[in-house]
Motif scaffolding. Structure first.
Motif, PDB file in Angstrom:
ATOM      1  N   GLY A 182       0.779  -1.224   0.000  1.00 26.27           N
ATOM      2  CA  GLY A 182       0.000   0.000   0.000  1.00 26.27           C
ATOM      3  C   GLY A 182       0.809   1.271   0.000  1.00 26.27           C
ATOM      4  O   GLY A 182       0.245   2.363  -0.035  1.00 26.27           O
ATOM      5  N   VAL A 183       2.148   1.163   0.024  1.00 25.52           N
ATOM      6  CA  VAL A 183       3.011   2.344   0.018  1.00 25.52           C
ATOM      7  C   VAL A 183       3.557   2.549  -1.388  1.00 25.52           C
ATOM      8  O   VAL A 183       4.142   1.637  -1.982  1.00 25.52           O
ATOM      9  N   GLN A 184       3.375   3.744  -1.916  1.00 18.38           N
ATOM     10  CA  GLN A 184       3.810   4.052  -3.282  1.00 18.38           C
ATOM     11  C   GLN A 184       5.335   4.069  -3.368  1.00 18.38           C
ATOM     12  O   GLN A 184       6.020   4.613  -2.493  1.00 18.38           O
ATOM     13  N   THR A 185       5.879   3.486  -4.436  1.00 19.63           N
ATOM     14  CA  THR A 185       7.310   3.479  -4.656  1.00 19.63           C
ATOM     15  C   THR A 185       7.603   3.816  -6.109  1.00 19.63           C
ATOM     16  O   THR A 185       6.735   3.654  -6.978  1.00 19.63           O
ATOM     17  N   ASN A 186       8.810   4.288  -6.378  1.00 19.97           N
ATOM     18  CA  ASN A 186       9.201   4.596  -7.748  1.00 19.97           C
ATOM     19  C   ASN A 186       9.285   3.305  -8.550  1.00 19.97           C
ATOM     20  O   ASN A 186      10.074   2.415  -8.211  1.00 19.97           O
ATOM     21  N   PRO A 187       8.492   3.170  -9.617  1.00 20.59           N
ATOM     22  CA  PRO A 187       8.446   1.894 -10.340  1.00 20.59           C
ATOM     23  C   PRO A 187       9.638   1.627 -11.244  1.00 20.59           C
ATOM     24  O   PRO A 187       9.797   0.509 -11.736  1.00 20.59           O
ATOM     25  N   ILE A 188      10.495   2.614 -11.469  1.00 15.11           N
ATOM     26  CA  ILE A 188      11.557   2.420 -12.476  1.00 15.11           C
ATOM     27  C   ILE A 188      12.494   1.284 -12.105  1.00 15.11           C
ATOM     28  O   ILE A 188      13.107   0.673 -12.985  1.00 15.11           O
ATOM     29  N   GLU A 189      12.636   0.992 -10.816  1.00 14.48           N
ATOM     30  CA  GLU A 189      13.505  -0.113 -10.404  1.00 14.48           C
ATOM     31  C   GLU A 189      12.951  -1.454 -10.874  1.00 14.48           C
ATOM     32  O   GLU A 189      13.704  -2.332 -11.301  1.00 14.48           O
ATOM     33  N   PHE A 190      11.640  -1.589 -10.807  1.00 11.31           N
ATOM     34  CA  PHE A 190      11.028  -2.845 -11.251  1.00 11.31           C
ATOM     35  C   PHE A 190      10.948  -2.917 -12.782  1.00 11.31           C
ATOM     36  O   PHE A 190      10.630  -3.964 -13.330  1.00 11.31           O
ATOM     37  N   TRP A 191      11.228  -1.809 -13.469  1.00 16.63           N
ATOM     38  CA  TRP A 191      11.317  -1.835 -14.936  1.00 16.63           C
ATOM     39  C   TRP A 191      12.713  -2.293 -15.394  1.00 16.63           C
ATOM     40  O   TRP A 191      12.945  -2.450 -16.594  1.00 16.63           O
ATOM     41  N   ASP A 192      13.622  -2.473 -14.434  1.00  7.04           N
ATOM     42  CA  ASP A 192      15.030  -2.764 -14.732  1.00  7.04           C
ATOM     43  C   ASP A 192      15.374  -4.209 -14.352  1.00  7.04           C
ATOM     44  O   ASP A 192      15.413  -4.542 -13.160  1.00  7.04           O
ATOM     45  N   GLN A 193      15.634  -5.061 -15.346  1.00  3.58           N
ATOM     46  CA  GLN A 193      15.942  -6.463 -15.077  1.00  3.58           C
ATOM     47  C   GLN A 193      17.229  -6.611 -14.256  1.00  3.58           C
ATOM     48  O   GLN A 193      17.322  -7.498 -13.399  1.00  3.58           O
ATOM     49  N   HIS A 194      18.208  -5.743 -14.488  1.00  2.83           N
ATOM     50  CA  HIS A 194      19.454  -5.818 -13.725  1.00  2.83           C
ATOM     51  C   HIS A 194      19.189  -5.556 -12.243  1.00  2.83           C
ATOM     52  O   HIS A 194      19.781  -6.215 -11.371  1.00  2.83           O
ATOM     53  N   TRP A 195      18.349  -4.584 -11.957  1.00  4.82           N
ATOM     54  CA  TRP A 195      18.017  -4.280 -10.562  1.00  4.82           C
ATOM     55  C   TRP A 195      17.346  -5.488  -9.915  1.00  4.82           C
ATOM     56  O   TRP A 195      17.671  -5.864  -8.780  1.00  4.82           O
ATOM     57  N   ILE A 196      16.394  -6.104 -10.608  1.00 11.58           N
ATOM     58  CA  ILE A 196      15.694  -7.273 -10.066  1.00 11.58           C
ATOM     59  C   ILE A 196      16.667  -8.431  -9.830  1.00 11.58           C
ATOM     60  O   ILE A 196      16.634  -9.093  -8.783  1.00 11.58           O
ATOM     61  N   ASP A 197      17.555  -8.669 -10.779  1.00 10.70           N
ATOM     62  CA  ASP A 197      18.536  -9.755 -10.619  1.00 10.70           C
ATOM     63  C   ASP A 197      19.442  -9.502  -9.425  1.00 10.70           C
ATOM     64  O   ASP A 197      19.688 -10.406  -8.610  1.00 10.70           O
ATOM     65  N   ASP A 198      19.967  -8.276  -9.305  1.00 10.71           N
ATOM     66  CA  ASP A 198      20.938  -7.966  -8.259  1.00 10.71           C
ATOM     67  C   ASP A 198      20.313  -7.855  -6.875  1.00 10.71           C
ATOM     68  O   ASP A 198      20.930  -8.250  -5.878  1.00 10.71           O
ATOM     69  N   HIS A 199      19.112  -7.306  -6.795  1.00 11.38           N
ATOM     70  CA  HIS A 199      18.503  -7.039  -5.491  1.00 11.38           C
ATOM     71  C   HIS A 199      17.605  -8.167  -4.996  1.00 11.38           C
ATOM     72  O   HIS A 199      17.378  -8.266  -3.784  1.00 11.38           O
ATOM     73  N   ILE A 200      17.080  -8.969  -5.911  1.00 11.35           N
ATOM     74  CA  ILE A 200      16.141 -10.022  -5.500  1.00 11.35           C
ATOM     75  C   ILE A 200      16.701 -11.410  -5.783  1.00 11.35           C
ATOM     76  O   ILE A 200      16.901 -12.217  -4.853  1.00 11.35           O
ATOM     77  N   TYR A 201      17.001 -11.708  -7.033  1.00 10.79           N
ATOM     78  CA  TYR A 201      17.349 -13.075  -7.400  1.00 10.79           C
ATOM     79  C   TYR A 201      18.725 -13.515  -6.917  1.00 10.79           C
ATOM     80  O   TYR A 201      19.013 -14.702  -6.864  1.00 10.79           O
ATOM     81  N   LEU A 202      19.605 -12.580  -6.562  1.00  7.28           N
ATOM     82  CA  LEU A 202      20.874 -12.964  -5.939  1.00  7.28           C
ATOM     83  C   LEU A 202      20.701 -13.314  -4.472  1.00  7.28           C
ATOM     84  O   LEU A 202      21.593 -13.897  -3.855  1.00  7.28           O
TER      85      LEU A 202
END
Length: 461
Positions: A435-455
């Motif tokens: 329910g808290v708004q966040t800047n979506p550009i990070e989730f538009w970035d596959q590198h960010w998702i790989d580095d911050h989540i999938y690692l």
């Protein structure tokens, strides 16, 4: 002949003469609260939000797990007291301050916490006493078996270096002890619930959490991993090391006029239950732009509580194709009416424009959580991507999905429009975490998702 005439019967007025004064006395005593009802005492569990039965046993610790709610049907509540009885000793927790005396229809709420109490563990009795203010006071007592637990759970961060943008999101992993009943991330006044890792046994105590460093939080706001047990004891572990990147957000002036208010604002009021025009153009605008905006924000927070515990999505989210950015995340807006500043708000999301009635696709896989009219957002579709992560698509002309539909990435949800508080045809796109708004550009970035989540985690789908 008068001698034989029976004597006349005397008329007695004893009953009315007695009944009326007695009734008057009773009425006076009632008015001046000579009589009264016993106070009503109710215990509520703050975690489950359910009423606690006097037959149950509750856990008590340093934190507030339960609340005592005391009320009176008639008259006033003059005294209340909370005590702990243990091993022949009485420990007073709280009494009613004079300024908290409550009357009919009011409630007195006591948060029950053992903060500052002597160290004591084990079984005890919680005793709550309440007395009304009548001339013949009536007391009510409530007894509840309790188990005192003052030992906090254990928690430790397991993810490594964190890089966090102001207004952006982050992902952390951590470990908790078995007695933990709630865990997550706390940053400022925000708390984000954590979840058991799907790539580890549930009993392992390993968790993950998405969280947001909200746009308005200053640099250096402490971030903690939090674990709470059933007694309300709390353990904290700092989220370090962490690198914070401050951001400069844009400021804009927006001029509004009577035509905008009489068309856009009036339409929102007419389509929002419980909202009524105040008969003044400026008041109506503020009613929508300020008050309804708050209501919509609270709705989004409540909706997030029903998010599915499923990773619906895998890859980076896809923004609207062939679109121009009309407004960015956390634009600070000053609203002017007749050349006077009347309001200030923050635009949370992206305004993306292509052509009129442009097909709007889901940016990632998920399940439709909401379809309908939502105040300032107008016709809106909200997609749940699991574990508190949701995307919002606002100002639509048409909506082509239904609540509960499973949607795939790029599936058409509807068409762009200018419903709600929109000045032209475009899509309002928001990404929310619990329910808290966040800047979506990070989730538009596959590198960010790989580095911050999938690692850090290998989610199962």
């Amino acid at each position: 002949m008068f001698l034989n005439q029976p004597p006349k019967k005397k008329k007695f007025f004893f009953i009315p003469f007695v009944f009326i004064p007695v009734a008057l006395i009773v009425w006076i005593l009632w008015i001046f609260n000579f009589f009264g009802y016993r106070p009503h005492i109710q215990i509520q569990n703050k975690i489950s939000l359910e009423e606690v039965s006097s037959q149950e046993k509750i856990n008590l610790g340093r934190g507030v797990v339960v609340e005592a709610e005391i009320s009176v049907k008639k008259g006033r509540l003059c005294e209340s007291k909370l005590e702990i009885k243990k091993e022949g000793m009485n420990y007073s927790i709280q009494t009613t301050p004079e300024h908290q005396i409550v009357g009919k229809g009011e409630k007195l709420v006591f948060p029950i916490s053992l903060e500052g109490m002597p160290n004591m563990e084990g079984d005890a009795l919680l005793l709550i006493t309440a007395k009304n203010c009548s001339l013949l006071p009536k007391k009510q007592k409530y007894k509840l078996q309790a188990f005192i637990d003052l030992v906090p759970p254990q928690v430790s961060l397991t993810s490594a270096q964190h890089y966090i943008n102001q207004g952006g999101a982050e992902f952390a992993t951590y470990h908790t002890s078995p007695d933990t009943v709630w865990s997550g991330i706390r940053i400022g006044s925000y708390e984000f619930r954590g979840y058991p890792r799907t790539d580890k046994p549930k009993e392992s105590g390993d968790h993950f959490a998405f969280f947001v460093y909200s746009y308005e939080l200053p640099a250096g706001t402490p971030i903690f991993v939090v674990a709470k047990d059933a007694a309300g004891n709390e353990a904290l572990s700092p989220l370090i090391p962490a690198k914070f990147f401050p951001k400069e957000f844009r400021s804009r002036r927006i001029d509004i006029d009577d035509q905008f208010i009489n068309t856009k604002v009036a339409a929102i009021i007419s389509q929002t239950a419980g909202l009524k025009s105040e008969g003044d153009a400026l008041k109506d605008f503020l009613l929508v732009n300020k008050e309804l905006r708050k209501t919509n924000t609270q709705f989004l927070k409540e909706l997030s509580k029903n998010s599915d515990l499923t990773f619906y999505w895998k890859d980076a989210f896809i923004p609207l194709s062939n679109a121009a950015i009309n407004a960015s995340f956390a634009d600070f807006r000053d609203y002017y009416y007749q050349d006077q500043k009347v309001d200030s708000q923050v635009h949370l999301g992206f305004d993306l424009a292509a052509i009129k009635q442009y097909p709007i696709a889901s940016s990632a896989e998920g399940k439709v959580a909401f379809v309908g009219y939502l105040g300032i957002y107008g016709n809106t579709v909200i997609v749940d991507h699991g574990y508190g992560l949701m995307t919002l698509y606002g100002h639509l002309t048409s909506m082509d999905v239904h609540k509960g539909d499973l949607v795939h990435q790029k599936q058409i949800l509807g068409k762009s429009g200018e419903t709600g508080l929109a000045g032209g045809d475009h899509l309002h796109y928001s990404l929310l975490i619990q329910g808290v708004q966040t800047n979506p550009i990070e989730f538009w970035d596959q590198h960010w998702i790989d580095d911050h989540i999938y690692l850090r985690i290998s989610p199962t789908y």
